[in-house]
Design a protein around this motif. Sequence first.
Motif, short mmCIF file in Angstrom:
data_model
loop_
_atom_site.label_atom_id
_atom_site.label_comp_id
_atom_site.label_asym_id
_atom_site.label_seq_id
_atom_site.Cartn_x
_atom_site.Cartn_y
_atom_site.Cartn_z
N SER A 21 0.83 -1.21 0.00
CA SER A 21 0.00 0.00 0.00
C SER A 21 0.86 1.26 0.00
CB SER A 21 -0.94 0.01 1.20
OG SER A 21 -1.93 -0.99 1.07
N ILE A 22 1.96 1.24 0.74
CA ILE A 22 2.87 2.39 0.76
C ILE A 22 3.49 2.59 -0.62
CG2 ILE A 22 5.03 3.32 1.75
CD1 ILE A 22 2.87 3.35 3.84
N ASP A 23 3.86 1.48 -1.30
CA ASP A 23 4.38 1.58 -2.67
C ASP A 23 3.37 2.28 -3.58
OD1 ASP A 23 6.78 0.28 -2.14
OD2 ASP A 23 6.09 -1.67 -2.88
N LYS A 24 2.11 1.86 -3.46
CA LYS A 24 1.06 2.47 -4.28
C LYS A 24 0.92 3.96 -3.97
CE LYS A 24 -3.80 1.86 -5.52
NZ LYS A 24 -5.00 1.03 -5.33
N LEU A 25 0.91 4.29 -2.68
CA LEU A 25 0.79 5.69 -2.29
C LEU A 25 2.00 6.51 -2.76
CD1 LEU A 25 -0.66 5.25 1.31
CD2 LEU A 25 -1.79 6.40 -0.62
N GLN A 26 3.17 5.90 -2.73
CA GLN A 26 4.37 6.60 -3.18
C GLN A 26 4.31 6.85 -4.69
OE1 GLN A 26 8.08 4.58 -2.32
NE2 GLN A 26 9.19 6.51 -2.31
N LYS A 27 3.87 5.86 -5.46
CA LYS A 27 3.75 6.03 -6.91
C LYS A 27 2.72 7.11 -7.27
CE LYS A 27 5.28 1.41 -8.04
NZ LYS A 27 4.87 0.02 -8.24
N LEU A 28 1.71 7.25 -6.43
CA LEU A 28 0.68 8.28 -6.66
C LEU A 28 1.10 9.65 -6.12
CD1 LEU A 28 -2.48 6.16 -5.77
CD2 LEU A 28 -1.80 6.96 -8.04
#
Length: 138
Positions: free
Chosen positions: A63-70
Amino acid sequence: MYFIRDLSIIVRKTRAFVDKKFSDKRLGFAEQLIIGYLHFNDGCAQAEIANYFLVDRGSIAKSIDKLQKLGCVKRKANPENHRENMIFLSGEGNDLYPQAKTLQKEWERIAYKGISKKDLEIANKTLGIIAQNMENLE
Protein backbone atom coordinates in the motif's frame (compact mmCIF):
# COMPACT_ATOMS: atom_id res chain seq x y z
CA MET A 1 -23.07 -16.51 13.92
CA TYR A 2 -25.07 -13.55 12.61
CA PHE A 3 -22.55 -11.24 14.25
CA ILE A 4 -19.72 -12.48 12.00
CA ARG A 5 -21.99 -12.29 8.95
CA ASP A 6 -22.94 -8.71 9.84
CA LEU A 7 -19.30 -7.70 10.34
CA SER A 8 -18.44 -9.23 6.98
CA ILE A 9 -21.20 -7.23 5.28
CA ILE A 10 -20.09 -4.01 6.98
CA VAL A 11 -16.46 -4.48 5.96
CA ARG A 12 -17.25 -5.47 2.36
CA LYS A 13 -19.75 -2.64 1.84
CA THR A 14 -17.42 -0.11 3.48
CA ARG A 15 -14.57 -1.16 1.20
CA ALA A 16 -16.81 -0.87 -1.87
CA PHE A 17 -18.07 2.55 -0.71
CA VAL A 18 -14.55 3.91 -0.19
CA ASP A 19 -13.16 2.33 -3.36
CA LYS A 20 -15.96 3.90 -5.43
CA LYS A 21 -15.54 7.35 -3.89
CA PHE A 22 -11.76 7.38 -4.37
CA SER A 23 -11.68 5.58 -7.73
CA ASP A 24 -10.68 8.78 -9.55
CA LYS A 25 -7.59 8.94 -7.35
CA ARG A 26 -6.98 5.18 -7.62
CA LEU A 27 -6.93 4.93 -3.82
CA GLY A 28 -8.38 1.89 -2.15
CA PHE A 29 -9.61 1.30 1.36
CA ALA A 30 -6.18 0.39 2.76
CA GLU A 31 -4.53 3.46 1.29
CA GLN A 32 -7.22 5.74 2.74
CA LEU A 33 -6.70 4.20 6.18
CA ILE A 34 -2.95 4.75 5.92
CA ILE A 35 -3.41 8.39 4.90
CA GLY A 36 -5.64 8.88 7.94
CA TYR A 37 -3.10 7.22 10.21
CA LEU A 38 -0.21 9.27 8.81
CA HIS A 39 -2.19 12.48 9.23
CA PHE A 40 -1.85 11.98 12.99
CA ASN A 41 1.43 9.99 13.02
CA ASP A 42 3.50 11.46 10.19
CA GLY A 43 7.05 10.20 10.00
CA CYS A 44 6.36 6.80 11.52
CA ALA A 45 7.88 3.47 10.55
CA GLN A 46 6.10 1.07 8.23
CA ALA A 47 6.19 -1.51 11.02
CA GLU A 48 4.28 0.88 13.28
CA ILE A 49 1.50 1.16 10.69
CA ALA A 50 1.36 -2.63 10.33
CA ASN A 51 1.21 -3.07 14.10
CA TYR A 52 -1.56 -0.48 14.46
CA PHE A 53 -3.81 -2.20 11.91
CA LEU A 54 -2.65 -5.71 12.87
CA VAL A 55 -1.74 -6.63 9.30
CA ASP A 56 1.44 -8.07 7.91
CA ARG A 57 4.25 -5.74 6.92
CA GLY A 58 4.10 -6.92 3.31
CA SER A 59 0.54 -5.63 2.93
CA ILE A 60 1.53 -2.26 4.33
CA ALA A 61 4.62 -2.12 2.10
CA LYS A 62 2.42 -2.79 -0.96
CA SER A 63 0.00 0.00 0.00
CA ILE A 64 2.87 2.39 0.76
CA ASP A 65 4.38 1.58 -2.67
CA LYS A 66 1.06 2.47 -4.28
CA LEU A 67 0.79 5.69 -2.29
CA GLN A 68 4.37 6.60 -3.18
CA LYS A 69 3.75 6.03 -6.91
CA LEU A 70 0.68 8.28 -6.66
CA GLY A 71 2.81 10.95 -4.98
CA CYS A 72 0.94 10.81 -1.66
CA VAL A 73 3.79 9.69 0.60
CA LYS A 74 7.57 9.84 0.82
CA ARG A 75 9.86 7.21 2.27
CA LYS A 76 13.01 8.20 4.10
CA ALA A 77 15.54 5.93 5.74
CA ASN A 78 15.46 6.10 9.51
CA PRO A 79 18.72 7.80 10.52
CA GLU A 80 18.87 5.59 13.63
CA ASN A 81 18.17 2.35 11.71
CA HIS A 82 18.95 2.46 7.98
CA ARG A 83 17.06 -0.79 7.35
CA GLU A 84 13.82 0.89 8.42
CA ASN A 85 11.77 3.35 6.36
CA MET A 86 9.98 6.29 7.87
CA ILE A 87 6.81 7.30 6.04
CA PHE A 88 5.73 10.92 5.55
CA LEU A 89 2.68 12.39 3.83
CA SER A 90 3.51 14.57 0.85
CA GLY A 91 1.58 17.71 0.02
CA GLU A 92 -0.73 15.61 -2.15
CA GLY A 93 -1.27 13.15 0.70
CA ASN A 94 -2.07 15.97 3.11
CA ASP A 95 -4.53 17.39 0.57
CA LEU A 96 -6.38 14.05 0.47
CA TYR A 97 -7.00 13.90 4.21
CA PRO A 98 -9.91 16.41 4.26
CA GLN A 99 -11.57 14.43 1.45
CA ALA A 100 -11.11 11.21 3.43
CA LYS A 101 -12.55 12.89 6.54
CA THR A 102 -15.58 14.10 4.56
CA LEU A 103 -16.04 10.58 3.19
CA GLN A 104 -15.86 9.18 6.72
CA LYS A 105 -18.60 11.55 7.86
CA GLU A 106 -20.76 10.55 4.89
CA TRP A 107 -20.21 6.88 5.71
CA GLU A 108 -21.13 7.48 9.37
CA ARG A 109 -24.32 9.32 8.35
CA ILE A 110 -25.38 6.32 6.27
CA ALA A 111 -24.16 3.59 8.62
CA TYR A 112 -25.42 5.10 11.88
CA LYS A 113 -28.87 6.06 10.60
CA GLY A 114 -31.51 5.13 13.18
CA ILE A 115 -28.99 4.38 15.94
CA SER A 116 -29.19 6.41 19.14
CA LYS A 117 -26.06 8.02 20.55
CA LYS A 118 -26.26 5.72 23.58
CA ASP A 119 -26.59 2.58 21.43
CA LEU A 120 -23.66 3.72 19.29
CA GLU A 121 -21.51 4.23 22.39
CA ILE A 122 -22.40 0.73 23.60
CA ALA A 123 -21.65 -0.75 20.17
CA ASN A 124 -18.27 1.03 19.98
CA LYS A 125 -17.34 -0.11 23.47
CA THR A 126 -18.39 -3.68 22.75
CA LEU A 127 -16.55 -3.83 19.43
CA GLY A 128 -13.46 -2.38 21.12
CA ILE A 129 -13.52 -5.17 23.69
CA ILE A 130 -13.98 -7.82 20.99
CA ALA A 131 -11.12 -6.34 18.96
CA GLN A 132 -8.89 -6.34 22.05
CA ASN A 133 -9.77 -9.98 22.71
CA MET A 134 -8.95 -10.87 19.09
CA GLU A 135 -5.59 -9.09 19.30
CA ASN A 136 -4.58 -11.65 21.89
CA LEU A 137 -5.73 -14.57 19.72
CA GLU A 138 -2.90 -16.54 18.16
